[in-house]
Scaffold this active site. Structure first.
Site, PDB file in Angstrom:
ATOM      1  N   THR A 133       0.801  -1.221   0.000  1.00  0.00           N
ATOM      2  CA  THR A 133       0.000   0.000   0.000  1.00  0.00           C
ATOM      3  C   THR A 133       0.833   1.269   0.000  1.00  0.00           C
ATOM      4  O   THR A 133       1.936   1.298   0.557  1.00  0.00           O
ATOM      5  CB  THR A 133      -0.911   0.012   1.247  1.00  0.00           C
ATOM      6  OG1 THR A 133      -1.401   1.337   1.463  1.00  0.00           O
ATOM      7  CG2 THR A 133      -0.176  -0.408   2.514  1.00  0.00           C
ATOM      8  N   GLU A 135       0.242   3.582   1.870  1.00  0.00           N
ATOM      9  CA  GLU A 135       0.381   3.978   3.279  1.00  0.00           C
ATOM     10  C   GLU A 135       1.799   3.714   3.778  1.00  0.00           C
ATOM     11  O   GLU A 135       2.208   4.270   4.802  1.00  0.00           O
ATOM     12  CB  GLU A 135      -0.624   3.214   4.143  1.00  0.00           C
ATOM     13  CG  GLU A 135      -2.001   3.826   4.188  1.00  0.00           C
ATOM     14  CD  GLU A 135      -2.059   5.169   4.916  1.00  0.00           C
ATOM     15  OE1 GLU A 135      -1.646   5.241   6.075  1.00  0.00           O
ATOM     16  OE2 GLU A 135      -2.515   6.140   4.303  1.00  0.00           O
ATOM     17  N   TYR A 157      -1.666   0.269  10.951  1.00  0.00           N
ATOM     18  CA  TYR A 157      -1.921  -0.406   9.674  1.00  0.00           C
ATOM     19  C   TYR A 157      -0.689  -0.318   8.772  1.00  0.00           C
ATOM     20  O   TYR A 157      -0.223  -1.327   8.234  1.00  0.00           O
ATOM     21  CB  TYR A 157      -3.131   0.250   8.989  1.00  0.00           C
ATOM     22  CG  TYR A 157      -3.326  -0.137   7.543  1.00  0.00           C
ATOM     23  CD1 TYR A 157      -3.939  -1.339   7.207  1.00  0.00           C
ATOM     24  CD2 TYR A 157      -2.907   0.701   6.506  1.00  0.00           C
ATOM     25  CE1 TYR A 157      -4.116  -1.703   5.870  1.00  0.00           C
ATOM     26  CE2 TYR A 157      -3.080   0.351   5.175  1.00  0.00           C
ATOM     27  CZ  TYR A 157      -3.685  -0.854   4.857  1.00  0.00           C
ATOM     28  OH  TYR A 157      -3.854  -1.199   3.535  1.00  0.00           O
ATOM     29  N   LYS A 161       1.722  -3.386   7.488  1.00  0.00           N
ATOM     30  CA  LYS A 161       1.918  -3.629   6.052  1.00  0.00           C
ATOM     31  C   LYS A 161       3.405  -3.519   5.670  1.00  0.00           C
ATOM     32  O   LYS A 161       3.836  -4.083   4.670  1.00  0.00           O
ATOM     33  CB  LYS A 161       1.083  -2.644   5.233  1.00  0.00           C
ATOM     34  CG  LYS A 161      -0.420  -2.970   5.221  1.00  0.00           C
ATOM     35  CD  LYS A 161      -0.750  -4.097   4.250  1.00  0.00           C
ATOM     36  CE  LYS A 161      -2.237  -4.278   4.064  1.00  0.00           C
ATOM     37  NZ  LYS A 161      -2.566  -5.332   3.085  1.00  0.00           N
TER      38      LYS A 161
HETATM   39  P1  NAP Z   1     -11.623  -4.381   2.085  1.00  0.00           P
HETATM   40  O1  NAP Z   1     -12.754  -4.028   1.187  1.00  0.00           O
HETATM   41  O2  NAP Z   1     -11.581  -3.870   3.475  1.00  0.00           O
HETATM   42  O3  NAP Z   1     -11.524  -5.979   2.114  1.00  0.00           O
HETATM   43  C1  NAP Z   1     -10.704  -6.642   3.030  1.00  0.00           C
HETATM   44  C2  NAP Z   1     -10.981  -8.131   2.960  1.00  0.00           C
HETATM   45  O4  NAP Z   1     -10.187  -8.803   3.942  1.00  0.00           O
HETATM   46  C3  NAP Z   1     -12.445  -8.508   3.278  1.00  0.00           C
HETATM   47  O5  NAP Z   1     -12.812  -9.603   2.482  1.00  0.00           O
HETATM   48  C4  NAP Z   1     -12.369  -8.930   4.740  1.00  0.00           C
HETATM   49  O6  NAP Z   1     -13.385  -9.819   5.130  1.00  0.00           O
HETATM   50  C5  NAP Z   1     -11.027  -9.657   4.708  1.00  0.00           C
HETATM   51  N1  NAP Z   1     -10.437  -9.834   6.038  1.00  0.00           N
HETATM   52  C6  NAP Z   1     -10.249  -8.923   7.009  1.00  0.00           C
HETATM   53  N2  NAP Z   1      -9.662  -9.482   8.088  1.00  0.00           N
HETATM   54  C7  NAP Z   1      -9.479 -10.798   7.782  1.00  0.00           C
HETATM   55  C8  NAP Z   1      -8.928 -11.902   8.464  1.00  0.00           C
HETATM   56  N3  NAP Z   1      -8.447 -11.793   9.702  1.00  0.00           N
HETATM   57  N4  NAP Z   1      -8.898 -13.115   7.841  1.00  0.00           N
HETATM   58  C9  NAP Z   1      -9.419 -13.248   6.601  1.00  0.00           C
HETATM   59  N5  NAP Z   1      -9.949 -12.241   5.896  1.00  0.00           N
HETATM   60  C10 NAP Z   1      -9.979 -11.023   6.476  1.00  0.00           C
HETATM   61  O7  NAP Z   1     -10.237  -3.950   1.417  1.00  0.00           O
HETATM   62  P2  NAP Z   1      -9.895  -3.638  -0.119  1.00  0.00           P
HETATM   63  O8  NAP Z   1     -10.088  -2.188  -0.347  1.00  0.00           O
HETATM   64  O9  NAP Z   1     -10.558  -4.622  -0.995  1.00  0.00           O
HETATM   65  O10 NAP Z   1      -8.322  -3.867  -0.125  1.00  0.00           O
HETATM   66  C11 NAP Z   1      -7.768  -5.152  -0.425  1.00  0.00           C
HETATM   67  C12 NAP Z   1      -6.342  -5.210   0.105  1.00  0.00           C
HETATM   68  O11 NAP Z   1      -5.566  -4.196  -0.498  1.00  0.00           O
HETATM   69  C13 NAP Z   1      -6.207  -4.984   1.606  1.00  0.00           C
HETATM   70  O12 NAP Z   1      -5.131  -5.784   2.042  1.00  0.00           O
HETATM   71  C14 NAP Z   1      -5.843  -3.521   1.727  1.00  0.00           C
HETATM   72  O13 NAP Z   1      -5.127  -3.288   2.913  1.00  0.00           O
HETATM   73  C15 NAP Z   1      -4.993  -3.345   0.486  1.00  0.00           C
HETATM   74  N6  NAP Z   1      -4.974  -2.011  -0.128  1.00  0.00           N
HETATM   75  C16 NAP Z   1      -6.157  -1.380  -0.430  1.00  0.00           C
HETATM   76  C17 NAP Z   1      -6.122  -0.150  -1.052  1.00  0.00           C
HETATM   77  C18 NAP Z   1      -7.397   0.577  -1.427  1.00  0.00           C
HETATM   78  O14 NAP Z   1      -7.315   1.789  -1.672  1.00  0.00           O
HETATM   79  N7  NAP Z   1      -8.523  -0.092  -1.523  1.00  0.00           N
HETATM   80  C19 NAP Z   1      -4.873   0.440  -1.391  1.00  0.00           C
HETATM   81  C20 NAP Z   1      -3.718  -0.250  -1.082  1.00  0.00           C
HETATM   82  C21 NAP Z   1      -3.768  -1.486  -0.466  1.00  0.00           C
HETATM   83  P3  NAP Z   1     -14.850  -9.263   5.559  1.00  0.00           P
HETATM   84  O15 NAP Z   1     -15.568  -8.981   4.264  1.00  0.00           O
HETATM   85  O16 NAP Z   1     -15.390 -10.414   6.323  1.00  0.00           O
HETATM   86  O17 NAP Z   1     -14.613  -8.037   6.375  1.00  0.00           O
HETATM   87  N1  GDD Z   2     -12.324   7.401   6.472  1.00  0.00           N
HETATM   88  C1  GDD Z   2     -12.422   8.722   6.595  1.00  0.00           C
HETATM   89  N2  GDD Z   2     -13.552   9.267   7.128  1.00  0.00           N
HETATM   90  N3  GDD Z   2     -11.398   9.494   6.169  1.00  0.00           N
HETATM   91  C2  GDD Z   2     -11.531  10.837   6.266  1.00  0.00           C
HETATM   92  C3  GDD Z   2     -12.677  11.438   6.799  1.00  0.00           C
HETATM   93  C4  GDD Z   2     -13.740  10.614   7.264  1.00  0.00           C
HETATM   94  O1  GDD Z   2     -14.757  11.081   7.748  1.00  0.00           O
HETATM   95  N4  GDD Z   2     -12.514  12.782   6.734  1.00  0.00           N
HETATM   96  C5  GDD Z   2     -11.325  13.004   6.193  1.00  0.00           C
HETATM   97  N5  GDD Z   2     -10.712  11.825   5.902  1.00  0.00           N
HETATM   98  C6  GDD Z   2      -9.360  11.698   5.341  1.00  0.00           C
HETATM   99  C7  GDD Z   2      -8.452  10.767   6.142  1.00  0.00           C
HETATM  100  O2  GDD Z   2      -7.939  11.432   7.294  1.00  0.00           O
HETATM  101  C8  GDD Z   2      -7.396  10.449   5.096  1.00  0.00           C
HETATM  102  O3  GDD Z   2      -6.431  11.473   5.062  1.00  0.00           O
HETATM  103  C9  GDD Z   2      -8.186  10.474   3.776  1.00  0.00           C
HETATM  104  O4  GDD Z   2      -9.439  11.098   4.064  1.00  0.00           O
HETATM  105  C10 GDD Z   2      -8.447   9.102   3.175  1.00  0.00           C
HETATM  106  O5  GDD Z   2      -8.995   8.279   4.178  1.00  0.00           O
HETATM  107  P1  GDD Z   2      -9.590   6.810   3.835  1.00  0.00           P
HETATM  108  O6  GDD Z   2     -10.574   6.911   2.746  1.00  0.00           O
HETATM  109  O7  GDD Z   2     -10.021   6.204   5.126  1.00  0.00           O
HETATM  110  O8  GDD Z   2      -8.345   6.031   3.208  1.00  0.00           O
HETATM  111  P2  GDD Z   2      -6.822   5.937   3.646  1.00  0.00           P
HETATM  112  O9  GDD Z   2      -6.034   6.740   2.659  1.00  0.00           O
HETATM  113  O10 GDD Z   2      -6.622   6.224   5.070  1.00  0.00           O
HETATM  114  O11 GDD Z   2      -6.525   4.379   3.434  1.00  0.00           O
HETATM  115  C11 GDD Z   2      -6.988   3.714   2.255  1.00  0.00           C
HETATM  116  O12 GDD Z   2      -5.994   3.781   1.257  1.00  0.00           O
HETATM  117  C12 GDD Z   2      -4.774   3.091   1.585  1.00  0.00           C
HETATM  118  C13 GDD Z   2      -3.826   3.290   0.393  1.00  0.00           C
HETATM  119  O13 GDD Z   2      -3.206   4.533   0.478  1.00  0.00           O
HETATM  120  C14 GDD Z   2      -7.326   2.270   2.653  1.00  0.00           C
HETATM  121  O14 GDD Z   2      -7.950   1.648   1.574  1.00  0.00           O
HETATM  122  C15 GDD Z   2      -6.078   1.480   2.999  1.00  0.00           C
HETATM  123  O15 GDD Z   2      -6.414   0.107   3.184  1.00  0.00           O
HETATM  124  C16 GDD Z   2      -5.073   1.623   1.840  1.00  0.00           C
HETATM  125  O16 GDD Z   2      -3.882   0.922   2.136  1.00  0.00           O
END
Ligand code: NAP
Ligand code: GDD
Length: 385
Positions: A133, A135, A157, A161
């Site tokens: 990520t 992050e 987190y 990671k």
């Molecule tokens: P998500 O929607 O939160 O999905 C996470 C998945 O992991 C869900 O299926 C959840 O199950 C499962 N999970 C959580 N804890 C678990 C455990 N202990 N054992 C088995 N399964 C578990 O996340 P996503 O946005 O699809 O992201 C997929 C991956 O990419 C994650 O690893 C995230 O950290 C990473 N990532 C995401 C982003 C982004 O912007 N979306 C960016 C960079 C990296 P439930 O459905 O039961 O909760």
């Molecule tokens: N969730 C949330 N809720 N975020 C907020 C809010 C709120 O009400 N208001 C402002 N934010 C700001 C957060 O402080 C952060 O700076 C930004 O919006 C994005 O927050 P999120 O959407 O929660 O995502 P993230 O960037 O912290 O993390 C996501 O992206 C990562 C990759 O850069 C997640 O998907 C992570 O799993 C992933 O690794």
């Protein structure tokens, strides 16, 4: 025979899009789902097959990243050609509340999968994708961030990671595993979790225009993210595992946008102009103009009266709530994905406006359903966060 893939986190946003993508390519897809007291397979419902059907292409197994024996057994049973490790406690803010669980799942969970592949003698057969990520860059040492930018995670987190990233690199170097890290920047979609900021915004805007909600309460408006569409990003995961050699890649759009601007654009997509005034926790946004023609086209004529009335009574639609601030924030993420574009021939198809439009259109449909249900005299869920 098509290939066999195993996806952890198949019930999540990325898991659902990736499963659909791989099934279309002729894969047999196995997914790991957690036991939950309610059904948790909504996102893959359209792919789900009755377990009584023979020769299924999509098969789910109960499992958890905190259970080594379970993971080892599933991997042994499935004998996958490719593992996509997407499972994680993926919410940055929540990781401050449950840091130990986050480390166990997001950090050690990755080790458990790598070690299972090694112990089962699958190092030459099974390729592994690790969901790393942006992050990791955290308090970013440079802008934009590339594969060579030093890491400085800013949350439990991010730190979990970081372990997962390096243990993936270590198993690659130590045991010759085809294991790759995708350093993915934020990617969103209509099925994004409702508590991530983009989906929180598109849901709230849909609810506000339909008269189901008054105000969007939000945290840090000034942070900047490089937001892409999840549909584009799962393709990059697949491409990494089709390479002859494993490697690590940044996947990003190369455009960064403030949370404030994301909100402004979402209202704008429905013909509503808003203006932000005030500073820090006193900052608010008010509706300053309504393009009625566009509003009717995008939202429907029946909601025009309601929004007009709403604007004249109280035009404030956004307020800051400091409870959404994080103990340590990541201020700006902007990715340079030149390496992936060159080596994987990957590029995103959606731009930010198209992403927002996809999300708000879908949330409007969902919220109209809610509106109808309420009009019919039934209750709907509030889902406060
Ligand atoms: P998500 O929607 O939160 O999905 C996470 C998945 O992991 C869900 O299926 C959840 O199950 C499962 N999970 C959580 N804890 C678990 C455990 N202990 N054992 C088995 N399964 C578990 O996340 P996503 O946005 O699809 O992201 C997929 C991956 O990419 C994650 O690893 C995230 O950290 C990473 N990532 C995401 C982003 C982004 O912007 N979306 C960016 C960079 C990296 P439930 O459905 O039961 O909760
Ligand atoms: N969730 C949330 N809720 N975020 C907020 C809010 C709120 O009400 N208001 C402002 N934010 C700001 C957060 O402080 C952060 O700076 C930004 O919006 C994005 O927050 P999120 O959407 O929660 O995502 P993230 O960037 O912290 O993390 C996501 O992206 C990562 C990759 O850069 C997640 O998907 C992570 O799993 C992933 O690794």
């Amino acid at each position: 025979m098509g290939k066999i893939a195993l996806i952890s986190g198949v019930t999540g946003q990325d898991g659902a899009y990736l499963a659909e993508f791989l099934l279309k390519k002729g894969y047999t897809v196995h997914g790991i789902k957690r036991r939950s007291s309610l059904f948790n397979t909504d996102r893959v419902d359209h792919l789900y097959q009755d377990p009584h059907i023979e020769n299924r292409e999509f098969i789910l197994h109960y499992g958890d990243l905190t259970d080594s024996m379970n993971l080892t057994r599933i991997i042994n049973d499935v004998q996958p050609d490719e593992i996509y490790n997407l499972a994680a406690m993926s919410h940055v803010k929540v990781s401050f509340d449950i840091p130990e669980y986050t480390a166990n799942t997001d950090g050690l969970g990755t080790l458990r999968i790598l070690e299972a592949v090694r112990l089962l003698g699958l190092t030459q057969k099974t390729k592994i994708y690790q969901a790393s990520t942006s992050e990791l860059f955290g308090a970013a040492r440079e802008v934009p961030q590339t594969e060579n930018t030093p890491f400085y995670p800013r949350s439990p987190y991010g730190v979990a990671k970081l372990y997962a990233y390096w243990i993936t690199v270590n198993y690659r170097e130590a045991y010759g595993l085809h294991a790759s890290n995708g350093i993915l920047f934020n990617h969103e979609s209509p099925i994004r979790g409702e508590t991530f900021v983009t989906r929180k915004i598109t849901r709230a805007v849909a609810r506000i225009v339909l008269g189901l909600q008054d105000v969007l309460f939000i945290g840090n408006l000034s942070s900047k993210r490089d937001w892409g569409h999840a549909k584009d990003f799962v393709k990059a995961m697949y491409l990494m595992l089709q390479q002859e050699k494993p490697d690590d890649y940044v996947i990003a759009t190369g455009v960064t946008t403030e949370v404030r601007e994301f909100i402004r654009k979402t209202f704008k997509a429905l013909g509503i102009d808003i203006e932000f005034t005030g500073k820090n926790e006193e900052e608010i946004a008010v509706i300053v103009n309504l393009n009625e023609e566009l509003f009717i086209e995008k939202t429907g004529k029946e909601f025009l009266k309601k929004i007009r009335k709403r604007i004249s009574a109280n035009p404030v639609v956004v307020k800051v709530d400091i409870n959404y601030y994080r103990p340590t924030e990541v201020d700006i993420l902007l990715g340079d994905s030149s390496k992936a574009r060159k080596k994987l021939s990957w590029k995103p198809e959606y731009n930010l406006d198209e992403l927002i439009y996809d999300m708000i259109s879908s949330d409007l449909i969902l919220m109209k359903k809610e509106s109808h249900i309420r009009k019919g005299g039934y209750n709907t869920f509030n889902y406060f966060e």
